[in-house]
Design an enzyme around this catalytic site. Structure first.
Site, PDB file in Angstrom:
ATOM      1  N   ASN A 118      35.215  51.909  79.447  1.00 48.10           N
ATOM      2  CA  ASN A 118      36.136  51.217  80.325  1.00 48.10           C
ATOM      3  C   ASN A 118      37.455  51.011  79.577  1.00 48.10           C
ATOM      4  O   ASN A 118      37.453  50.528  78.443  1.00 48.10           O
ATOM      5  CB  ASN A 118      35.552  49.857  80.752  1.00 48.10           C
ATOM      6  CG  ASN A 118      36.485  49.089  81.658  1.00 48.10           C
ATOM      7  OD1 ASN A 118      37.491  48.537  81.225  1.00 48.10           O
ATOM      8  ND2 ASN A 118      36.143  49.025  82.931  1.00 48.10           N
ATOM      9  N   TYR A 119      38.572  51.399  80.210  1.00 51.57           N
ATOM     10  CA  TYR A 119      39.895  51.123  79.641  1.00 51.57           C
ATOM     11  C   TYR A 119      40.799  50.632  80.755  1.00 51.57           C
ATOM     12  O   TYR A 119      40.792  51.170  81.863  1.00 51.57           O
ATOM     13  CB  TYR A 119      40.479  52.373  78.960  1.00 51.57           C
ATOM     14  CG  TYR A 119      39.881  52.574  77.594  1.00 51.57           C
ATOM     15  CD1 TYR A 119      40.446  51.983  76.475  1.00 51.57           C
ATOM     16  CD2 TYR A 119      38.700  53.289  77.438  1.00 51.57           C
ATOM     17  CE1 TYR A 119      39.860  52.117  75.227  1.00 51.57           C
ATOM     18  CE2 TYR A 119      38.112  53.427  76.193  1.00 51.57           C
ATOM     19  CZ  TYR A 119      38.702  52.834  75.097  1.00 51.57           C
ATOM     20  OH  TYR A 119      38.119  52.954  73.860  1.00 51.57           O
ATOM     21  N   ARG A 120      41.574  49.598  80.463  1.00 48.50           N
ATOM     22  CA  ARG A 120      42.413  48.994  81.490  1.00 48.50           C
ATOM     23  C   ARG A 120      43.616  48.287  80.859  1.00 48.50           C
ATOM     24  O   ARG A 120      43.590  47.930  79.674  1.00 48.50           O
ATOM     25  CB  ARG A 120      41.609  47.973  82.299  1.00 48.50           C
ATOM     26  CG  ARG A 120      41.115  46.825  81.444  1.00 48.50           C
ATOM     27  CD  ARG A 120      40.008  46.027  82.097  1.00 48.50           C
ATOM     28  NE  ARG A 120      39.453  45.038  81.168  1.00 48.50           N
ATOM     29  CZ  ARG A 120      38.530  45.334  80.238  1.00 48.50           C
ATOM     30  NH1 ARG A 120      38.056  46.553  80.139  1.00 48.50           N
ATOM     31  NH2 ARG A 120      38.087  44.402  79.420  1.00 48.50           N
TER      32      ARG A 120
ATOM     33  N   HIS B  68      28.663  54.156  78.529  1.00 46.10           N
ATOM     34  CA  HIS B  68      29.627  53.405  79.326  1.00 46.10           C
ATOM     35  C   HIS B  68      30.982  53.450  78.635  1.00 46.10           C
ATOM     36  O   HIS B  68      31.065  53.445  77.405  1.00 46.10           O
ATOM     37  CB  HIS B  68      29.167  51.954  79.471  1.00 46.10           C
ATOM     38  CG  HIS B  68      30.283  50.990  79.765  1.00 46.10           C
ATOM     39  ND1 HIS B  68      30.873  50.223  78.769  1.00 46.10           N
ATOM     40  CD2 HIS B  68      30.926  50.672  80.918  1.00 46.10           C
ATOM     41  CE1 HIS B  68      31.812  49.465  79.315  1.00 46.10           C
ATOM     42  NE2 HIS B  68      31.874  49.723  80.608  1.00 46.10           N
TER      43      HIS B  68
ATOM     44  N   GLY C  36      38.336  41.212  99.074  1.00 45.63           N
ATOM     45  CA  GLY C  36      38.552  42.580  99.528  1.00 45.63           C
ATOM     46  C   GLY C  36      38.034  43.631  98.573  1.00 45.63           C
ATOM     47  O   GLY C  36      38.355  44.815  98.715  1.00 45.63           O
ATOM     48  N   ALA C  37      37.223  43.244  97.590  1.00 44.09           N
ATOM     49  CA  ALA C  37      36.723  44.193  96.593  1.00 44.09           C
ATOM     50  C   ALA C  37      35.821  45.235  97.242  1.00 44.09           C
ATOM     51  O   ALA C  37      35.141  44.974  98.243  1.00 44.09           O
ATOM     52  CB  ALA C  37      35.963  43.454  95.505  1.00 44.09           C
TER      53      ALA C  37
ATOM     54  N   GLU D 272      30.776  49.077  96.641  1.00 40.92           N
ATOM     55  CA  GLU D 272      30.139  50.322  96.233  1.00 40.92           C
ATOM     56  C   GLU D 272      30.676  50.794  94.876  1.00 40.92           C
ATOM     57  O   GLU D 272      29.924  51.275  94.034  1.00 40.92           O
ATOM     58  CB  GLU D 272      30.358  51.410  97.289  1.00 40.92           C
ATOM     59  CG  GLU D 272      29.549  51.210  98.550  1.00 40.92           C
ATOM     60  CD  GLU D 272      28.055  51.310  98.317  1.00 40.92           C
ATOM     61  OE1 GLU D 272      27.634  52.152  97.508  1.00 40.92           O
ATOM     62  OE2 GLU D 272      27.301  50.536  98.937  1.00 40.92           O
TER      63      GLU D 272
END
Length: 385
Positions: free
Chosen positions: A187-189, A185, A342-343, A346
Site C-alpha cells: 500500500n502506498y498513498r 500486501h 459513500g465508500a 467491494e
C-alpha cells in the site's frame, strides 16, 4: 493451424483425460475453479523474464520530475502507473486469466478509483490492485483516529475544527493458489488535510504512508531474506535509518494481538511520513513502491509449480483466516474506508481472500513445517543483512 496452436490443442485434449489408477486428473485451461487439487501445477511454467522488475534502470516517467504539477497530481500519476506495472508483472505468471478492470466514480463526484481484480486463476486464486483518488470531509471518527495515533498530528489538527482531505493511493493484496507461494500486501498513498472549504490556503498537513509485507503459509527462509533485502535496498538508497525503523514498525503493526502472532514475516510499514521534503519523499515512495514487484513476483514464480496436497491446502486456508482477522479487526486502512461516507465496500474488502478456514483448536504436529511457521510468527526476526 499454427504449430503453436496445434500443440496447444493437442495438449488441451490430453488435459481432459480421466483419473485412472490413482493418477491425478489433468485439468482444463478455461475452468480453474474446477481443477483437481494441485493439478494446475502440471501446466504452469514460470516466465524467463518478469516485466517491470528493473525499476532502477527503467526510464523514469514524466511525472517523476514534473515539479510544475502539484504533488497530489504527481502521486495520482504514480499510483496509476504502478498499478499498470504490477498488473503486467502478475499477468506474466498467470496463463488462464487477465485482471478485470473496474473503474468507478464516487456518487458525490468527489473522486474515482480503478479496481483491478483477478479471481480463480491457475496461479492466483485472488489478486487485487486498487487505485483510489478521492476527497471528502473528515468524519469525527476519522479525525479522532488520526489524532490518537500520532502526537504531532494532534498538535496540528484541532479536535474541534472541521477538515477536508484528499488522498491518492494504491492498495495491493495477492493470494496465490499454491500454498507454498506466499500472500503479499502493498500500500502506498499520499494524504493531504485542509481546513474545511479552504483548499486554496494549502494543506494543514500532508504525509506519505505505505509499505509491503509477506505472509507465507510455509516458511522458505531464502525467500523471506530476499524479500526483506530487496525492500532494504530501496530504503537504503534514500535513508539508511528507514529500513530498520520501518521493519520494526511493520512487526508491531501487522500483529494479531488476540493470537499473539504477527500476520506474517513482515516487511516495511510507515505512516505520517513527513521527515523530508515532499520531493525526497515522493522519490522514496517511487522506488519503494516499485521495489515490491522485484521483491515479490519472482518468489511466486519460484513456488507456483511446487506439488502440494490437501494437507498444505488446508493449512493455507487456516492462515488465510488469520489474515482476514487482522484486516477486519485491526487494519487502519480498512477502518478508515468503512468510516468514509459513500465508500465503495467491494474495493475496501478486496483484500480478503477468496477462501479461508477456521478449525476449532487447530494445533500442528510438533516439529512439522506448519509448527515452524507458527514459531516464526510468534516472534520477530532480522532477515536482511
Amino acid at each position: 493451424m499454427s504449430c503453436i496452436g496445434a500443440a496447444t490443442a493437442a495438449g488441451a485434449v490430453g488435459l481432459y483425460l480421466g483419473l485412472q489408477m490413482g493418477k491425478r486428473e489433468p485439468i482444463g485451461l478455461t475452468k480453474p475453479a474446477d481443477l483437481v487439487l494441485g493439478s494446475e501445477v502440471d501446466l504452469l511454467k514460470a516466465p524467463v523474464v518478469i516485466p517491470n522488475t528493473d525499476y532502477e534502470n527503467d526510464p523514469k516517467p514524466s511525472y517523476y520530475t514534473d515539479t510544475k504539477a502539484s504533488m497530489h497530481e504527481r502521486m495520482e500519476s504514480f499510483v496509476l502507473d504502478l498499478q499498470n506495472r504490477l498488473v503486467t508483472a502478475l499477468e506474466s505468471l498467470e496463463p488462464s486469466k487477465k485482471f478485470y478492470r473496474d473503474r468507478w466514480e464516487r456518487e458525490d463526484g468527489k473522486g474515482y478509483g480503478i479496481s483491478c481484480v483477478m479471481q480463480d486463476g491457475q496461479v492466483f486464486e485472488k489478486a487485487g490492485v486498487n487505485v483510489s483518488v478521492i476527497e471528502g470531509t473528515l468524519t469525527p471518527g476519522q479525525l479522532k483516529s488520526m489524532r490518537d495515533r500520532n502526537p504531532q498530528t494532534a498538535k496540528k489538527l484541532d479536535a474541534d475544527e472541521a477538515y477536508d482531505f484528499r488522498v491518492a493511493g494504491v492498495s495491493v493484496v495477492v493470494h496465490p493458489r499454491n500454498p507454498y507461494a506466499p500472500t503479499a500486501h502493498k500500500n502506498y498513498r499520499r494524504f493531504e488535510v485542509y481546513k474545511r472549504n479552504d483548499k486554496d490556503a494549502g494543506p494543514v498537513m500532508a504525509w506519505f504512508g505505505g509499505g509491503a509485507d509477506l505472509t507465507p503459509a510455509y516458511l522458505f527462509e531464502d525467500d523471506v531474506k530476499y524479500f526483506h533485502q530487496t525492500l532494504k535496498h530501496a530504503c537504503d538508497a534514500h535513508d539508511p535509518t528507514y529500513y530498520p525503523r520501518f521493519k520494526a514498525w511493520c512487526d508491531t503493526y501487522f500483529r494479531n494481538i488476540h493470537r499473539g502472532e504477527t500476520r506474517g514475516v513482515g516487511g516495511i510499514f510507515f505512516d505520517d511520513l513527513e521527515d523530508k521534503s515532499p520531493e525526497e519523499l515522493f522519490r522514496f515512495a517511487y522506488d519503494s513502491g516499485n521495489s515490491f514487484i522485484r521483491a515479490y513476483v519472482p518468489i511466486v514464480a519460484k513456488r507456483m509449480t511446487m506439488p502440494y496436497t490437501l494437507r498444505e491446502r488446508n493449512w493455507q486456508l487456516i492462515r488465510r483466516g488469520h489474515y482476514a482477522e487482522f484486516n477486519l479487526v485491526y487494519d487502519r486502512g480498512t477502518k478508515f474506508g468503512l468510516m468514509t461516507p459513500g465508500a465503495r465496500i467491494e474495493s475496501i474488502l478486496m483484500s480478503l481472500p477468496l477462501t479461508a478456514r477456521w478449525e476449532y483448536m487447530n494445533k500442528p504436529n510438533a516439529a512439522s513445517p506448519e509448527e515452524k511457521l507458527l514459531e516464526i510468527v510468534r516472534t520477530t526476526k532480522e532477515w536482511a543483512e
